[in-house]
Motif scaffolding. Sequence first.
Motif, PDB file in Angstrom:
ATOM      1  N   ILE A  46      -0.713  28.721   6.474  1.00  0.00           N
ATOM      2  CA  ILE A  46      -0.367  27.336   6.829  1.00  0.00           C
ATOM      3  C   ILE A  46       0.508  26.711   5.748  1.00  0.00           C
ATOM      4  CG2 ILE A  46      -1.261  25.026   7.335  1.00  0.00           C
ATOM      5  CD1 ILE A  46      -3.797  26.371   8.379  1.00  0.00           C
ATOM      6  N   SER A  47       1.692  26.282   6.131  1.00  0.00           N
ATOM      7  CA  SER A  47       2.585  25.562   5.233  1.00  0.00           C
ATOM      8  C   SER A  47       2.305  24.063   5.395  1.00  0.00           C
ATOM      9  CB  SER A  47       4.051  25.866   5.568  1.00  0.00           C
ATOM     10  OG  SER A  47       4.909  25.119   4.734  1.00  0.00           O
ATOM     11  N   LEU A  48       2.111  23.368   4.275  1.00  0.00           N
ATOM     12  CA  LEU A  48       1.748  21.950   4.347  1.00  0.00           C
ATOM     13  C   LEU A  48       2.942  21.039   4.639  1.00  0.00           C
ATOM     14  CD1 LEU A  48      -0.912  21.685   1.510  1.00  0.00           C
ATOM     15  CD2 LEU A  48      -1.276  21.673   3.957  1.00  0.00           C
ATOM     16  N   HIS A  49       4.144  21.554   4.503  1.00  0.00           N
ATOM     17  CA  HIS A  49       5.347  20.777   4.840  1.00  0.00           C
ATOM     18  C   HIS A  49       6.379  21.731   5.421  1.00  0.00           C
ATOM     19  CE1 HIS A  49       3.796  17.250   2.729  1.00  0.00           C
ATOM     20  NE2 HIS A  49       3.506  18.030   1.710  1.00  0.00           N
ATOM     21  N   SER A  50       7.432  21.171   5.966  1.00  0.00           N
ATOM     22  CA  SER A  50       8.507  21.968   6.552  1.00  0.00           C
ATOM     23  C   SER A  50       9.155  22.842   5.476  1.00  0.00           C
ATOM     24  CB  SER A  50       9.562  21.058   7.181  1.00  0.00           C
ATOM     25  OG  SER A  50      10.730  21.775   7.492  1.00  0.00           O
ATOM     26  N   LYS A  75      -1.980  -5.250   7.689  1.00  0.00           N
ATOM     27  CA  LYS A  75      -2.408  -3.872   7.891  1.00  0.00           C
ATOM     28  C   LYS A  75      -3.098  -3.332   6.645  1.00  0.00           C
ATOM     29  CE  LYS A  75       1.731  -2.313   8.779  1.00  0.00           C
ATOM     30  NZ  LYS A  75       2.570  -3.485   9.000  1.00  0.00           N
ATOM     31  N   ALA A  76      -3.953  -2.353   6.878  1.00  0.00           N
ATOM     32  CA  ALA A  76      -4.425  -1.458   5.831  1.00  0.00           C
ATOM     33  C   ALA A  76      -4.204  -0.061   6.377  1.00  0.00           C
ATOM     34  CB  ALA A  76      -5.894  -1.698   5.524  1.00  0.00           C
ATOM     35  N   ILE A  77      -3.830   0.876   5.515  1.00  0.00           N
ATOM     36  CA  ILE A  77      -3.432   2.207   5.983  1.00  0.00           C
ATOM     37  C   ILE A  77      -4.326   3.261   5.349  1.00  0.00           C
ATOM     38  CG2 ILE A  77      -1.551   3.881   6.105  1.00  0.00           C
ATOM     39  CD1 ILE A  77       0.390   1.501   5.984  1.00  0.00           C
ATOM     40  N   LEU A  78      -4.809   4.165   6.185  1.00  0.00           N
ATOM     41  CA  LEU A  78      -5.632   5.287   5.742  1.00  0.00           C
ATOM     42  C   LEU A  78      -4.859   6.567   6.053  1.00  0.00           C
ATOM     43  CD1 LEU A  78      -8.481   5.962   4.598  1.00  0.00           C
ATOM     44  CD2 LEU A  78      -9.267   6.147   6.961  1.00  0.00           C
ATOM     45  N   VAL A  79      -4.468   7.295   5.005  1.00  0.00           N
ATOM     46  CA  VAL A  79      -3.707   8.528   5.164  1.00  0.00           C
ATOM     47  C   VAL A  79      -4.660   9.708   5.019  1.00  0.00           C
ATOM     48  CG1 VAL A  79      -1.776   9.920   4.330  1.00  0.00           C
ATOM     49  CG2 VAL A  79      -1.662   7.422   4.200  1.00  0.00           C
ATOM     50  N   LEU A  80      -4.714  10.551   6.024  1.00  0.00           N
ATOM     51  CA  LEU A  80      -5.592  11.723   5.996  1.00  0.00           C
ATOM     52  C   LEU A  80      -4.779  12.948   5.616  1.00  0.00           C
ATOM     53  CD1 LEU A  80      -7.743  11.094   9.223  1.00  0.00           C
ATOM     54  CD2 LEU A  80      -8.026  10.165   6.920  1.00  0.00           C
ATOM     55  N   GLY A  81      -4.910  13.379   4.378  1.00  0.00           N
ATOM     56  CA  GLY A  81      -4.199  14.558   3.889  1.00  0.00           C
ATOM     57  C   GLY A  81      -3.107  14.207   2.900  1.00  0.00           C
ATOM     58  N   LEU A  82      -3.106  14.894   1.744  1.00  0.00           N
ATOM     59  CA  LEU A  82      -2.151  14.593   0.676  1.00  0.00           C
ATOM     60  C   LEU A  82      -0.941  15.517   0.697  1.00  0.00           C
ATOM     61  CD1 LEU A  82      -1.342  13.218  -2.036  1.00  0.00           C
ATOM     62  CD2 LEU A  82      -2.800  14.909  -3.184  1.00  0.00           C
ATOM     63  N   GLY A  83      -1.194  16.852   0.793  1.00  0.00           N
ATOM     64  CA  GLY A  83      -0.085  17.787   0.638  1.00  0.00           C
ATOM     65  C   GLY A  83       0.634  17.524  -0.670  1.00  0.00           C
ATOM     66  N   PHE A  84       1.966  17.574  -0.653  1.00  0.00           N
ATOM     67  CA  PHE A  84       2.763  17.205  -1.837  1.00  0.00           C
ATOM     68  C   PHE A  84       3.271  15.766  -1.738  1.00  0.00           C
ATOM     69  CE2 PHE A  84       4.222  21.359  -4.116  1.00  0.00           C
ATOM     70  CZ  PHE A  84       2.887  21.612  -4.446  1.00  0.00           C
ATOM     71  N   GLY A  85       2.761  15.017  -0.756  1.00  0.00           N
ATOM     72  CA  GLY A  85       2.990  13.582  -0.720  1.00  0.00           C
ATOM     73  C   GLY A  85       4.304  13.121  -0.137  1.00  0.00           C
ATOM     74  N   TYR A  86       5.088  14.014   0.495  1.00  0.00           N
ATOM     75  CA  TYR A  86       6.382  13.574   1.036  1.00  0.00           C
ATOM     76  C   TYR A  86       6.198  12.505   2.117  1.00  0.00           C
ATOM     77  CZ  TYR A  86       8.070  17.776  -1.339  1.00  0.00           C
ATOM     78  OH  TYR A  86       8.360  18.730  -2.278  1.00  0.00           O
ATOM     79  N   HIS A  87       5.206  12.663   2.957  1.00  0.00           N
ATOM     80  CA  HIS A  87       4.945  11.678   4.021  1.00  0.00           C
ATOM     81  C   HIS A  87       4.467  10.349   3.443  1.00  0.00           C
ATOM     82  CE1 HIS A  87       1.292  13.879   3.122  1.00  0.00           C
ATOM     83  NE2 HIS A  87       0.547  13.014   3.772  1.00  0.00           N
ATOM     84  N   VAL A 162      -2.062  10.592  10.091  1.00  0.00           N
ATOM     85  CA  VAL A 162      -2.646  11.936  10.054  1.00  0.00           C
ATOM     86  C   VAL A 162      -1.598  12.960   9.626  1.00  0.00           C
ATOM     87  CG1 VAL A 162      -3.779  13.739  11.404  1.00  0.00           C
ATOM     88  CG2 VAL A 162      -4.286  11.335  11.868  1.00  0.00           C
ATOM     89  N   HIS A 163      -1.888  13.675   8.531  1.00  0.00           N
ATOM     90  CA  HIS A 163      -1.049  14.792   8.104  1.00  0.00           C
ATOM     91  C   HIS A 163      -1.668  16.065   8.684  1.00  0.00           C
ATOM     92  CE1 HIS A 163       0.461  17.768   4.972  1.00  0.00           C
ATOM     93  NE2 HIS A 163       1.555  17.288   5.547  1.00  0.00           N
ATOM     94  N   HIS A 164      -1.133  16.527   9.795  1.00  0.00           N
ATOM     95  CA  HIS A 164      -1.777  17.564  10.603  1.00  0.00           C
ATOM     96  C   HIS A 164      -2.002  18.892   9.880  1.00  0.00           C
ATOM     97  CE1 HIS A 164      -1.978  15.147  14.212  1.00  0.00           C
ATOM     98  NE2 HIS A 164      -0.745  14.736  13.974  1.00  0.00           N
ATOM     99  N   PRO A 165      -1.083  19.376   9.047  1.00  0.00           N
ATOM    100  CA  PRO A 165      -1.372  20.634   8.343  1.00  0.00           C
ATOM    101  C   PRO A 165      -2.621  20.539   7.446  1.00  0.00           C
ATOM    102  CG  PRO A 165       0.973  20.158   8.256  1.00  0.00           C
ATOM    103  CD  PRO A 165       0.308  18.941   8.819  1.00  0.00           C
ATOM    104  N   SER A 166      -2.819  19.368   6.820  1.00  0.00           N
ATOM    105  CA  SER A 166      -4.026  19.174   5.996  1.00  0.00           C
ATOM    106  C   SER A 166      -5.277  19.258   6.853  1.00  0.00           C
ATOM    107  CB  SER A 166      -3.967  17.822   5.280  1.00  0.00           C
ATOM    108  OG  SER A 166      -2.919  17.767   4.350  1.00  0.00           O
ATOM    109  N   LEU A 167      -5.201  18.704   8.077  1.00  0.00           N
ATOM    110  CA  LEU A 167      -6.348  18.743   8.980  1.00  0.00           C
ATOM    111  C   LEU A 167      -6.655  20.174   9.410  1.00  0.00           C
ATOM    112  CD1 LEU A 167      -5.882  15.654   9.052  1.00  0.00           C
ATOM    113  CD2 LEU A 167      -6.481  15.729  11.463  1.00  0.00           C
ATOM    114  N   ARG A 168      -5.611  20.982   9.596  1.00  0.00           N
ATOM    115  CA  ARG A 168      -5.842  22.373  10.004  1.00  0.00           C
ATOM    116  C   ARG A 168      -6.551  23.150   8.900  1.00  0.00           C
ATOM    117  NH1 ARG A 168      -0.236  24.693  11.493  1.00  0.00           N
ATOM    118  NH2 ARG A 168      -1.478  26.581  11.874  1.00  0.00           N
TER     119      ARG A 168
END
Length: 615
Positions: A46-50, A75-87, A162-168
């Motif tokens: 699984i690659s966390l980014h493109s 708003k308040a924002i909840l980000v699920l998944g860090l990866g390298f943080g590009y998103h 939602v950062h989908h690769p992190s969820l996977r």
Amino acid sequence: MTLYDKNMKLLGKVDPGLCSRLKEESEGIEVKISKIGLPVPKIGRISLHSSYDPLGEAEILIRSQMPEGDGPGKKAILVLGLGFGYHIKELLKRVETQTPIFVVEPSLGILRCAMEYVDLEDILTKTHLLIGKRADGLFEERGLRRIFEGLGSGGLELVTIVHHPSLRINEDYFHKLTRIINRQRFLSMGRLRILVVYPIYGGSLPIAHYCTQALKDMGHEVEVLDNSVYKQALDSIERITDVESHLEQLRGLFTCLLSEAAMARCLKVKPDLVFALAQAPLNREVLERLRQLGIPTAFWFVEDFRFFDYWRKIAPHYDYFFTIQRGEFFEELERIGVKNYHYLPLAASPKIHRKVRLRKEEQREFSSDISFIGAGYYNRRNFFPSLLDFDFRIWGDGWDISSPLGRVIQRSGQRITSEECVKIFCASKINLNLHSSSYHNGVNPNGDFVNPRTFEIAAAGGFQLVDFRSELPELFEIGKEIITYSDIDDLRAKIEYYLDHPLERKRIASRAKKRVAKDHTYEARMREMLEFIYEREERLGAKGQEGERVSELIRQARGDSELGRFLTRFKGRDRLTLKDIVQEIRKGKGELTRPEGVFLLMYEIWDWAKEKKVI
């Protein structure tokens, strides 16, 4: 200075606790360089980014998940998944600087690896990182807890990215977290209709009042069935005859009457939940009828299970059973087939139990070195004579005025009000707390549950000495927030010590007051109760409420900007039905938009199906 050192230095300033925990090596994480030259982490397959353009991918992700519009502070924002943080960097470009952003990532290794390859200055300084924490512990974080508490006001919207690769990679973790988020969102925004059934009399009656107020303060619609108005009728029944078999039959008939009254109220108000306190007159027959109607029932048994055993007859007939004891009690509940039981300790009501300023005449009446408030149970009558050489006052009923204790019993043993209790807590140098017992001469060496007085004294800012209870260390830090005693000699020694150390008394009382405000209010208990029920009751909150919640519809439509814009016209409403939408569309003029056409078609299908009795 390396990129890692720069990031670590910055993290040490903004979150030293996380910095000290960041020792986990980034094992199993392979870093590849994308086509545009940026590092991309890969775990297994699984690659966390493109691997081609992680920045372009991040832009698409945020554009698809981030709703348009809304000004600052909305708003308040909840980000699920860090990866390298590009998103996350892309997100930061699109939101107001004061928008709170929380980033959840279960792996410390991911963050450590990112620190080596990416400049994280914006992420470290402009977001709240929740890294390597248990999913069920996240909402203990003060900032995140405040966000969810603010959802119900209508002025704040929670957006989940939602950062989908992190969820996977962490599927179980994020699945559990999503369930918790939905639960917290419901408890913050969902409005339940709750029928609270009061007892006729007893110590659980004021607790019922506190629970009712807490539920109202949480925004729920609360109906009360106040059975205390029948106290005089019950007393009259007790005087009809001396034959116990007749009395038992009359009491049973009286309970049937009050149970049927509760049933009638339920049919009228159609509650989402029936909540009863200890000694509430609901019989098994009515509880079973409520179960058949699909109305969940909950009972809070705020009494000693060893002393009162009526729970054996009623507990199996409630859907949810809450207790102030566990261990042996839980074993007994399982033995009789009770499944949904939960430990729920007592608490305080900050609106009632608070620090108050006393007038001079109140100081003269209520102040003393040592005070005790409570009924004259057997252990107290035997224990307290050893304290008569102190400046000691006893308040409450059930005492023998002719006994040696008679000279310190106030107001000839009359009951006192909750407001007067608070004044005594605040006026006394030491508030004595001894849990009741009908078969010990003093302290019960095996005492477990913690009485409401413990929380009430602390909430009012009073200093107390309390007999040790096995459940107490989980509720207060002993020696720092509360002081315990084990027998009369221990108590006397501590009375003498703390009378001589007023500043230490004040510090301990202040800590206890803060602990109650943080963890031990009735609002906290009612929230915990509803969380427990919500996890097991799929239909909770669905009865009698037509339509979908508008804020939730708008949140779900954020990937379709045209649909999202259409739904924002209903923002002032709580709930929305298909019929409401169609009525609004028919008021308009000109060409139909795509969402309007779809909704009209849906309504035609629904109307046809209803006419043909398909639905």
